[in-house]
Write an enzyme that holds these catalytic residues in place. Structure first.
Site, PDB file in Angstrom:
ATOM      1  N   GLU A   1      60.978  60.754  89.997  1.00 30.52           N
ATOM      2  CA  GLU A   1      60.709  59.331  89.846  1.00 30.52           C
ATOM      3  C   GLU A   1      59.234  59.173  89.536  1.00 30.52           C
ATOM      4  OE1 GLU A   1      61.753  56.439  88.674  1.00 30.52           O
ATOM      5  OE2 GLU A   1      63.430  56.685  90.082  1.00 30.52           O
TER       6      GLU A   1
ATOM      7  N   CYS B   1      68.181  56.707  88.996  1.00 35.38           N
ATOM      8  CA  CYS B   1      68.119  58.141  88.765  1.00 35.38           C
ATOM      9  C   CYS B   1      68.200  58.360  87.261  1.00 35.38           C
ATOM     10  CB  CYS B   1      69.259  58.870  89.473  1.00 35.38           C
ATOM     11  SG  CYS B   1      69.256  60.658  89.199  1.00 35.38           S
TER      12      CYS B   1
END
Length: 271
Positions: free
Chosen positions: A114, A2
């Protein structure tokens, strides 16, 4: 992993969702659609209120810096590299193990970003025709629109170069725990592109479902083996993912337009 996420919920909304007992209006953060390491972020934690007569833990919404600085660190410079802790080893790594047993938090988000390197781009790279493949960002978020509650840890660090009364004498920092990404199909997948979270990236933030919030935040739970049972990934089929503008790749860009779902990957970034 993350490395970027979005957080747009108001503190009063988070207070209702997490049953917050204490938060300071002056610490309220503006909606942030491109949260990056070292930024100030919201974290939910259970901790006694400083100088209060009642020693019981109080659920608080606090503003912390993303990038954990261990209490024993000589300088805070490594914090920007410690934005994630692996669920598989968080109980044993020197930088995280003390926080794991006593300083756990929930970091609320709308979802996380992402990046995926498109197949066409990878082929060009293999052929030596393009050195830096262009990556397509995806936004991953709960399919039902609920809060994305990421498991986190927080830590206190004392800057010994400053006097006790200095407002920057104490740093409170945090990290996001990650786990292996799901290989099961997404609840809602884009028409063209990845079919699972693992297709996007092999790691994902560890999302805590509401039934685990109290146990995770409970500071009386200190046994590492007991706590490791709370690191199980959430049930499959809760998430959706969709392509968003490559504008999010520049941290200076920030606004709700970054969450706009595209019909498909941008040109040159085909999955």
């Amino acid at each position: 992993m993350c490395g970027r996420y979005a957080s747009s919920r108001r503190p009063e909304d988070l207070a209702g969702i997490f049953e917050i007992e204490k938060w300071e209006p002056e610490e309220a953060l503006a909606p942030d659609f491109n949260v990056a390491p070292t930024k100030e972020v919201y974290a939910v934690l259970d901790r006694p209120v400083k100088d209060a007569d009642d020693p019981r833990p109080v659920r608080q919404l606090r503003t912390l810096k993303w990038g954990l600085v261990p209490s024993w660190s000589k300088t805070p410079e490594g914090g920007a590299r410690m934005i994630n802790a692996r669920a598989e080893t968080v109980h044993e790594k020197p930088s995280y193990r003390r926080a794991f047993t006593s300083r756990r938090c929930v970091i609320p988000a709308d979802g996380y970003y992402e990046w995926v390197t498109g197949t066409g781009e990878r082929d060009l790279e293999v052929e030596g025709k393009k050195k830096r493949p262009r990556k397509q960002p995806y936004f991953v978020t709960p399919a039902d629109g609920s809060v994305f509650a990421m498991a986190g840890l927080y830590e206190f660090w004392r800057d010994k170069t400053l006097p006790d009364e200095h407002p920057l004498a104490w740093w409170v920092t945090c990290t996001v725990i990650t786990t292996e990404a799901e290989t099961a199909p997404l609840a809602v997948a884009p028409e063209e592109g990845p079919r699972s979270l693992h297709d996007i990236h092999p790691r994902m933030p560890l999302m805590l479902t509401p039934d685990r919030w109290d146990a995770w935040l409970d500071p009386s739970r200190t046994d590492p083996e007991d706590l490791r049972t709370l690191l199980e990934p959430p049930p499959h089929g809760l998430m959706r993912a969709f392509p968003v503008s490559t504008a999010v790749s520049n941290v200076r860009n920030n606004g709700p337009e970054l969450l706009k779902e595209l019909d498909g990957p941008e040109e040159g970034t085909l999955f």
